[in-house]
Enzyme design. Sequence first.
Site, PDB file in Angstrom:
ATOM      1  N   HIS A 104       3.804 -31.394  15.702  1.00  0.00           N
ATOM      2  CA  HIS A 104       4.612 -30.462  16.514  1.00  0.00           C
ATOM      3  C   HIS A 104       3.590 -29.671  17.440  1.00  0.00           C
ATOM      4  O   HIS A 104       4.183 -29.845  18.599  1.00  0.00           O
ATOM      5  CB  HIS A 104       5.009 -29.342  15.483  1.00  0.00           C
ATOM      6  CG  HIS A 104       5.979 -29.691  14.656  1.00  0.00           C
ATOM      7  ND1 HIS A 104       5.878 -29.271  13.243  1.00  0.00           N
ATOM      8  CD2 HIS A 104       7.286 -30.288  14.619  1.00  0.00           C
ATOM      9  CE1 HIS A 104       7.099 -29.908  12.680  1.00  0.00           C
ATOM     10  NE2 HIS A 104       7.897 -30.280  13.330  1.00  0.00           N
ATOM     11  N   LYS A 117      18.124 -29.668   4.958  1.00  0.00           N
ATOM     12  CA  LYS A 117      17.011 -29.655   4.164  1.00  0.00           C
ATOM     13  C   LYS A 117      16.687 -28.429   3.423  1.00  0.00           C
ATOM     14  O   LYS A 117      16.901 -27.261   3.694  1.00  0.00           O
ATOM     15  CB  LYS A 117      15.540 -29.626   5.295  1.00  0.00           C
ATOM     16  CG  LYS A 117      15.816 -30.954   6.348  1.00  0.00           C
ATOM     17  CD  LYS A 117      14.966 -30.938   7.244  1.00  0.00           C
ATOM     18  CE  LYS A 117      14.813 -32.313   7.917  1.00  0.00           C
ATOM     19  NZ  LYS A 117      13.688 -32.230   9.186  1.00  0.00           N
ATOM     20  N   ARG A 173       9.185 -39.929  17.148  1.00  0.00           N
ATOM     21  CA  ARG A 173       8.296 -40.705  16.584  1.00  0.00           C
ATOM     22  C   ARG A 173       8.693 -42.276  16.557  1.00  0.00           C
ATOM     23  O   ARG A 173       7.792 -43.092  16.589  1.00  0.00           O
ATOM     24  CB  ARG A 173       7.699 -40.134  15.547  1.00  0.00           C
ATOM     25  CG  ARG A 173       7.164 -38.775  15.344  1.00  0.00           C
ATOM     26  CD  ARG A 173       7.140 -38.209  14.154  1.00  0.00           C
ATOM     27  NE  ARG A 173       8.776 -38.026  13.564  1.00  0.00           N
ATOM     28  CZ  ARG A 173       8.899 -37.229  12.556  1.00  0.00           C
ATOM     29  NH1 ARG A 173       8.079 -36.563  11.847  1.00  0.00           N
ATOM     30  NH2 ARG A 173       9.903 -36.970  12.400  1.00  0.00           N
TER      31      ARG A 173
END
Length: 160
Positions: free
Chosen positions: A18, A42, A95
């Site tokens: 991050h 989440k 990613r």
Amino acid sequence: MNRIAVVPGSFDPVTLGHLDVIERAAGLWDEVHVVVVHNPDKSALLPIAQRVALLERSIEDAGIVGNIVIASWSVGLLVDYCTDVGAHVLVKGIRSSVDVAYETPMAIVNRHLAEVETVFLLPNPANAHVSSSLVRQVSALGGDVSPYVPPAVHEYLQET
Ligand code: PNS
């Protein structure tokens, strides 16, 4: 014109991945809002206020200063935050192809909702495997997460 970008995320907790994206965004836009958003998909480890506090310390310790605003947003759409502050760009770190698949529908919906564009930044390859969920798991099982998180987060996780 002051060009503002928003870097949203759960940041539960903030990782070196991050920080890399935040630092890169800070070099590309006049003002960068790092926004902690509750993600109902989440289960959270840290309360939102703690995530904000760890972001503040980590960003300061990393020397990313001058054009960063740290905030949280839990009422309504993320694009409403963008509209409130006059931001037309969301920034996300990508990613892998898994991230692209996850982020693409959100990017299209956010553009439809409020003409907010999403810009994807590629991470430093050294951080390409780092995620908050991996950090939470390794930490819960007693492993060393210091290679993946800023020192402030490492300290906090050791204390709790
Ligand atoms: O770090 P995360 O959990 O991958 O971040 C995901 C997040 C919080 C950025 C994402 O869930 C999000 O954008 N939530 C905002 C809710 C919203 O506005 N949804 C409608 C359009 S996608």
